[in-house]
Design a protein around this motif. Structure first.
Motif, short mmCIF file in Angstrom:
data_model
loop_
_atom_site.label_atom_id
_atom_site.label_comp_id
_atom_site.label_asym_id
_atom_site.label_seq_id
_atom_site.Cartn_x
_atom_site.Cartn_y
_atom_site.Cartn_z
N ASP A 43 -3.13 7.14 6.98
CA ASP A 43 -4.00 8.07 6.00
C ASP A 43 -3.86 8.21 4.55
O ASP A 43 -4.53 8.90 3.98
CB ASP A 43 -3.20 9.37 6.55
CG ASP A 43 -3.62 9.80 8.28
OD1 ASP A 43 -4.55 9.14 8.68
OD2 ASP A 43 -2.62 10.39 8.81
N GLY A 44 -3.03 7.33 4.20
CA GLY A 44 -2.77 6.97 2.82
C GLY A 44 -1.20 7.12 2.52
O GLY A 44 -0.34 6.56 3.23
N LEU A 45 -0.74 7.55 1.43
CA LEU A 45 0.60 7.54 0.70
C LEU A 45 1.10 8.79 0.57
O LEU A 45 0.59 9.62 -0.10
CB LEU A 45 0.79 6.68 -0.45
CG LEU A 45 2.15 6.35 -1.05
CD1 LEU A 45 2.77 5.61 -0.01
CD2 LEU A 45 2.00 5.72 -2.30
N ARG A 46 2.10 9.34 1.26
CA ARG A 46 2.91 10.58 0.88
C ARG A 46 4.23 10.34 0.14
O ARG A 46 4.95 9.55 0.57
CB ARG A 46 2.92 11.43 1.94
CG ARG A 46 3.63 12.71 1.93
CD ARG A 46 3.52 13.29 3.15
NE ARG A 46 4.46 14.75 2.97
CZ ARG A 46 5.00 15.38 3.80
NH1 ARG A 46 5.18 15.01 5.07
NH2 ARG A 46 5.61 16.34 3.51
N PRO A 57 -4.79 10.19 -0.36
CA PRO A 57 -5.28 9.79 0.77
C PRO A 57 -5.80 8.41 0.70
O PRO A 57 -6.01 7.94 -0.49
CB PRO A 57 -6.62 10.71 0.89
CG PRO A 57 -6.73 11.29 -0.31
CD PRO A 57 -5.50 11.34 -0.90
N ALA A 58 -5.89 7.58 1.77
CA ALA A 58 -6.11 5.89 1.63
C ALA A 58 -7.55 5.61 1.06
O ALA A 58 -7.73 4.98 0.35
CB ALA A 58 -6.08 5.71 3.20
N GLY A 137 1.95 -3.60 2.94
CA GLY A 137 1.23 -4.22 3.91
C GLY A 137 0.95 -3.01 4.97
O GLY A 137 -0.09 -3.09 5.72
N THR A 138 1.82 -2.22 5.07
CA THR A 138 1.35 -0.81 6.01
C THR A 138 0.15 -0.16 5.59
O THR A 138 -0.51 0.14 6.30
CB THR A 138 2.70 0.11 5.94
OG1 THR A 138 3.77 -0.66 6.44
CG2 THR A 138 2.58 1.30 7.06
N LEU A 139 0.09 0.00 4.09
CA LEU A 139 -0.96 0.70 3.63
C LEU A 139 -2.38 -0.09 3.96
O LEU A 139 -3.32 0.52 4.39
CB LEU A 139 -1.01 1.00 2.26
CG LEU A 139 0.18 1.85 1.71
CD1 LEU A 139 0.26 1.98 0.16
CD2 LEU A 139 -0.34 3.42 2.14
#
Length: 144
Positions: A43-46, A57-58, A137-139
């Motif tokens: 979903d993105g980065l919080r 948001p991504a 990598g996760t993103l």
């Protein structure tokens, strides 16, 4: 010779105002200087745990241009001017201008390794998670 003392005045009111101001300042400092947590997902980065935290948001992250950088060898990405934030030894958080004049939301500790992520919102992120490669990598895997 005659000695005269000062007429009585209300000293307690001034003391309470000063103590209250110091207490408010201490609480604000504790809130601002907390170590942030970075939650990477599809979903993105919080960014949590700080006054400057937010969810990005991504779709707003330009992940194709994101990279892990060593700030010792990349002076263009070093935070140069603090616009609004905290700049303490070993801790920088908030809005900064980088060496290349780009506006950035910065969350850095003592580490020289950082994750640089441009966004579509007119600023970049410069963060220092404990595993920058893993976070990127996760993103990227979530966006794929």
């Amino acid at each position: 010779m005659q000695i005269y003392e000062m007429a009585q005045y209300e000293f307690r009111g001034i003391v309470w105002v000063l103590v209250s101001l110091l207490l408010v300042l201490a609480v604000l400092l504790v809130c601002v200087v907390q170590a942030p947590a970075f939650e990477a997902s599809g979903d993105g980065l919080r960014i949590r745990g700080t006054l400057f935290g937010r969810t990005i948001p991504a779709a707003a992250l330009r992940l194709s241009e994101a990279r892990v950088v060593d700030l010792r060898t990349t002076p263009a990405l070093q935070p140069a001017w603090r616009l609004f934030g905290v700049g303490l030894p070993g801790y920088r958080a908030g809005w900064f201008r980088l060496g290349n004049k780009e506006k950035a939301l910065v969350f850095l500790g003592r580490s020289h390794q950082a994750l640089y992520i441009p966004t579509t919102a007119g600023y970049a992120l410069l963060i220092a998670p404990n595993d920058p490669d893993g976070c990127l990598g996760t993103l990227r895997s979530g966006a794929a």
